[in-house]
Structure formats: C-alpha cells, structure tokens
Scaffold this motif. Structure first.
Motif, mmCIF file in Angstrom:
data_model
loop_
_atom_site.group_PDB
_atom_site.id
_atom_site.type_symbol
_atom_site.label_atom_id
_atom_site.label_comp_id
_atom_site.label_asym_id
_atom_site.label_seq_id
_atom_site.Cartn_x
_atom_site.Cartn_y
_atom_site.Cartn_z
ATOM 1 N N LEU A 270 -8.550 16.026 20.253
ATOM 2 C CA LEU A 270 -7.460 16.436 19.240
ATOM 3 C C LEU A 270 -7.812 16.472 17.912
ATOM 4 O O LEU A 270 -7.733 17.271 17.111
ATOM 5 C CB LEU A 270 -6.013 15.447 19.203
ATOM 6 N N ILE B 116 -2.227 20.756 14.570
ATOM 7 C CA ILE B 116 -1.254 20.261 15.435
ATOM 8 C C ILE B 116 -0.180 19.675 14.225
ATOM 9 O O ILE B 116 -0.705 18.405 14.025
ATOM 10 C CB ILE B 116 -1.628 19.151 16.474
ATOM 11 N N ASP C 270 4.959 19.715 16.556
ATOM 12 C CA ASP C 270 3.976 20.265 17.606
ATOM 13 C C ASP C 270 3.812 19.180 18.783
ATOM 14 O O ASP C 270 3.399 19.318 19.996
ATOM 15 C CB ASP C 270 2.588 20.589 17.102
ATOM 16 N N ALA C 271 3.819 17.712 18.276
ATOM 17 C CA ALA C 271 4.030 16.605 19.301
ATOM 18 C C ALA C 271 5.011 16.584 20.413
ATOM 19 O O ALA C 271 4.602 16.487 21.534
ATOM 20 C CB ALA C 271 4.037 15.338 18.299
ATOM 21 N N LEU D 237 3.887 19.390 22.536
ATOM 22 C CA LEU D 237 2.624 19.059 23.182
ATOM 23 C C LEU D 237 2.792 18.481 24.574
ATOM 24 O O LEU D 237 2.369 18.367 25.715
ATOM 25 C CB LEU D 237 1.755 18.339 22.395
ATOM 26 N N ARG D 238 3.807 17.312 24.190
ATOM 27 C CA ARG D 238 4.372 16.300 25.417
ATOM 28 C C ARG D 238 4.891 17.119 26.508
ATOM 29 O O ARG D 238 4.724 16.819 27.664
ATOM 30 C CB ARG D 238 5.333 15.316 24.837
#
Ligand SMILES: Nc1ncnc2c1ncn2[C@@H]1O[C@H](COP(=O)(O)OP(=O)(O)O)[C@@H](O)[C@H]1O
Ligand SMILES: O=P(O)(O)O[C@H]1O[C@H](CO)[C@@H](O[C@H]2O[C@H](CO)[C@@H](O)[C@H](O)[C@H]2O)[C@H](O)[C@H]1O
Length: 472
Positions: A419, A429, A433-434, A437-438
């Motif tokens: 990352l 990111i 975005d987290a 992404l998850r």
C-alpha cells in the motif's frame, strides 16, 4: 459398446484443470466447429523439420497424425459454455502421449495435442505466417519477427487456460473457455505495448475466429520471460524463511524478507494503473451506481453461501462492510483494470515487475470484465494474495497453530509495504477509499470461496479465514 466421440470428450473434459463447470453434470456436449489443421501447406516445412529431428529418438513420427481444432459447447443444467480443444488423432499413441489420451475414435486414438511438440509448431507457425485456416485467422503483431524453430512444452502451472512455451522465446496461451468477443488480455497488452510500458511482456500475435457472429480471441502469444520469477514463488520463499527462523524473529529480520518487493510491486501497480487510465476511457461512478455495485457484492456473497453453506455463519462482517460502502456519497473514479490481480499474475524480471493475464476473473461475463472499475479492485486482489501466501504453507506444517500469528504478521507487513508503494507510485488511497477497499477484499474472498470449493477444496480455509477476522 464404444462411447461416442462426444461421450469421450464429456468424460475427459471434467478432469481437466481448466474446465470451469466442475461439480455439475454435463447434460449435453456438441461439436460446434471442427477445423482440420494441415501439417502440410503453410506448416509443412516446419512440421517436417520437427518430425525429422524426433525420428532419431522415437520412430513414431512416421505414423500418420491428424490435428483438429474444435470448439465445443457443453451444457450443464441451465448454462452452456464453449471450450476450445486442440486434438490429435493417431492410429496408436506413443508412450510419451499416453497420459494425454482421450480415447479411441473412428479416426484413431484422440489425445490432447497441446502436449505433442510434433504438431504444436503449427500454432506458432500459423501466427508467424499470418495464416488463415478455415475459420481460424492467425495474426502477427505489426513489426515483429517470429522464429518458428523452438519446440513447445506445456506449462505445468495451476491454470485456467493452457500455455505453450516455445523454447525460451514465446509463450502462447490457448484460452480454454471461449467467450465471444476480443479477449481483454489482447486488448490491454497491445495498447500498453504501443505506449512502451515496461510492465507487460511483449506481444507477438494472436489467433481469432468468429463465434456467435463476434470476432473472438482464441490464443495470444507473448514474449516468454525466462529469467523472471513469479510473485507467488518469491513470496512463498519469504514465508518459508520466516517459518523456518527461530521463534521470536520478526518478519523483517528473518532473511528473505519480501517487503521491499511488495513496495516495488505497489509502485509498479500504480504506474500500470496510470498507463491503463491513459490508454482507455476513465470515469467516475456516483452514489446510485455505487449502490448497484454493492448489490453485486451482496449477490456474490449470497451465491457463495449457497455453494459453501459454512460461510453463512461468518458473513456478518462482510454485510457490514458492504453497508458502509452503500453509504458512500462521493464519486468513485473508475477505469480499465486488471480484474484478477494476484501474486501468480506478476513476474519479477531482473529490472521490473511485469504483469500478466489481463483477462479479469475467468468466471465473469466478458462485458463485466471489460467494464470500467475502481483500480482498488486490483489493490484488493493483491492484498488477498498476501493472505494466501502467508497461510498456504500452514497446510502441511506440523504446528500450524503456533505459526498462525506469524502468518498474520507476514501478511500485515507485506500489505503495508504494498500500500505504501502504491501511494508512492501515485495511486492515491484516501478518505472513503478504505471503505471501498475493505468491501472489495471481502467480495474477492467470496469469489475465492467458490473458486476453491470448485477447484481446490483443500484450500478453502484460506478464503474462509477472511470472514472470521485476523489470525483466525
Ligand atoms: N510471459 C511469460 N513469461 C514467463 N512465464 C509466464 C509468462 N506468462 C505466463 N507465465 C507463467 O504462466 C503462469 C500462468 O500464466 P497466466 O497468464 O496467469 O495463465 P492463466 O490465465 O491460465 O492463469 C504464470 O503464473 C507464470 O508463471
Ligand atoms: O490465474 P487465474 O486467472 O487462473 O486465476 C484463478 O486462479 C487463481 C489460482 O491459481 C486464483 O487465485 C487464488 O489463488 C492464488 C494462489 O494460487 C492466490 O494468490 C490468489 O490471491 C487467489 O485469489 C484466482 O482467484 C482465480 O481467478
């Protein structure tokens, strides 16, 4: 009574690694096209060279052999898939081909001719000569030259397709499950090659035909990278080092640390995404489309549960992650992406990380695989792959419980490095975005649950662990 040719194929195809319909009975198998491939004509000189050289070791070359390219349709319950076969027929099989026998037919013993280096030269030769054989069209990339002398070997990888390696020069991938349309791999690699990308293997040519009225890619030939090592093998070497090191040694000190490579891979991935964004259209999806994307994730999870019921007990966290994504109000940038990004798709050459297999997930419809998507889908794929690499070696280990925390440590370290590299390479990111992404990671894990249940049931615990929290 001798089985019909179709019955023979139906029995044989279900045992092939690349057969996508495992676990469902075949209700009908039909030959859609059968194209005789001449060992004379354009391929004659190449073939006779090859046959001549093998006569010194094995007299079989004097036996008549015929080769046919087949497209077959396979019906299973309500779905029908097409597959491509490259078959040989000989009065009897030499010993070296016994393991790829399909069975006796009116035309001789049928066998999987991708394993017969006496005849596979006609594929490379066809591309070199830009042949047209019946409905099959062979194309060479503009400006490249092809040496047709190397003999082929089938790559022994765990694969969705079949790849032939010619000497140490070329790798020709025969797509096994055929979906009408231009394969995204040909489309993307050609576009990136035109832009001089260092992250792809040079394309040499392809084979195509018309399927259901559409120009359809059957095979794609690229430069073989003889000195490269794939990311999966490199990562496993590092994990082995960690497991073999003294208790208390952390992943950074164990020797064979992979984090610097993960960082470089992150940078290369960001650069690749930029190149793809420059070569193809880009856009952004707004809240209603994000909600539709989440619905797709939910459907994927539900169908994974239908196939692997034990997943239901652990699906809570995934539902929560999908709910959080459904609440995101900001537009999400989209572009062409790799679509099935993992450590087996990237190769470390002495100078670069090179990316392979831009086909997307083999089980998805072509339209979906070509659709613009968040580049974080690829980031999520690679993060899942770090989990796979960390946990895979626990299967055969005498003390997997003791090593489980080390697996988690290795995955976390390489995840962070990847990352950081992705950000350093310009792949942002940020903010929500987290959340995306998850959700993408859990959606990928749901896909993997189904993939493993169908293809490698012993590996199923790896994707299942994604739903039961870290260290589980
Ligand atoms: N250009 C290449 N040079 C060297 N090895 C390659 C090359 N392309 C593919 N491979 C090897 O073949 C494996 C499978 O290739 P891939 O394109 O992912 O096939 P599939 O679509 O069947 O999964 C890779 O993991 C890699 O080890
Ligand atoms: O490479 P393919 O296009 O054939 O992709 C399919 O097979 C992959 C396995 O070979 C599968 O990847 C999964 O296993 C990998 C280890 O073998 C792991 O690194 C990946 O993270 C994991 O997803 C891929 O999902 C499937 O589409």
């Amino acid at each position: 009574m001798r089985p019909t040719f179709e019955e023979l194929l139906a029995g044989w195809i279900t045992r092939q690694r690349w057969f996508a319909g495992k676990g469902r009975a075949i209700t009908e198998l039909a030959v859609e096209t059968a194209t005789p491939l001449p060992l004379r004509g354009p391929a004659e000189s190449r073939h006779s060279d090859v046959a001549g050289s093998s006569r010194t070791t094995d007299d079989e070359s004097t036996l008549p052999v015929t080769v046919r390219h087949l497209i077959i349709t396979v019906r299973q319950e309500s779905r029908t898939d097409r597959y491509q076969l490259f078959l040989g027929f000989r009065p009897e099989l030499p010993q070296r081909l016994n393991h790829v026998a399909i069975g006796p037919t009116d035309d001789g013993v049928a066998y999987d001719a991708v394993h017969d280096a006496e005849v596979t030269g006609l594929l490379l030769g066809g591309i070199a000569g830009e042949d047209e054989i019946g409905p099959l069209r062979f194309h060479r990339m503009p400006g490249v030259e092809i040496d047709t002398s190397p003999r082929s070997l089938v790559l022994g990888a765990e694969q969705s397709n079949t790849s032939l390696v010619y000497g140490d020069r070329y790798i020709c991938k025969l797509f096994r499950k055929i979906v009408p349309g231009v394969n995204p791999e040909l489309e993307i690699v050609s576009a990136l090659a035109e832009r001089g990308s260092p992250h792809i293997a040079k394309p040499y040519g392809w084979i195509e035909t018309d399927v259901a009225g559409e120009n359809t890619t059957l095979a794609f030939t690229q430069e073989f990278l003889p000195t490269a090592c794939d990311g999966w093998a490199l990562a496993l070497t590092s994990v082995r080092d960690l497991y073999g090191s003294l208790a208390g040694t952390d992943a950074g000190d164990a020797g064979g640390d992979f984090a610097a490579e993960s960082h470089r891979l992150g940078v290369a991935t960001a650069h690749l995404h930029k190149e793809m964004a420059a070569a193809f259209p880009t856009g952004a999806i707004e809240a209603p489309e994000v909600k539709r994307m989440v619905e797709g994730f939910r459907r994927r999870l539900e169908s994974a549960i239908a196939e692997v019921p034990e997943l239901a007990a652990h699906a809570g966290e995934a539902h929560e992650a999908f709910d959080r994504l459904a609440d995101v109000e900001h537009p999400i940038p989209v572009q062409r992406v790799h679509g099935d990004y993992h450590l087996g798709q990237v190769m470390r050459t002495p100078s670069e990380w090179v990316v392979l297999d831009f086909e997307g997930e083999p089980g998805q419809p072509l339209g979906e695989r070509r659709a613009l998507d968040s580049p974080l889908r690829d980031v999520a794929g690679m993060l899942r792959s770090f989990e796979y690499a960390a946990r895979h070696l626990l299967f055969d280990h005498p003390d997997p419980r003791r090593l489980a925390p080390r697996a988690a440590e290795w995955a976390a370290r390489n995840r962070a490095a990847f990352l950081a590299g992705y950000s350093a390479g310009g792949g942002g990111i940020r903010g929500d975005d987290a959340v995306l992404l998850r959700a993408l990671e859990l959606s990928k894990a749901a896909y993997e649950v189904v993939y493993e249940a169908r293809n490698r049931p012993a590996w199923l615990p790896i994707p299942l662990a994604a739903f039961t929290g870290p260290g589980a």
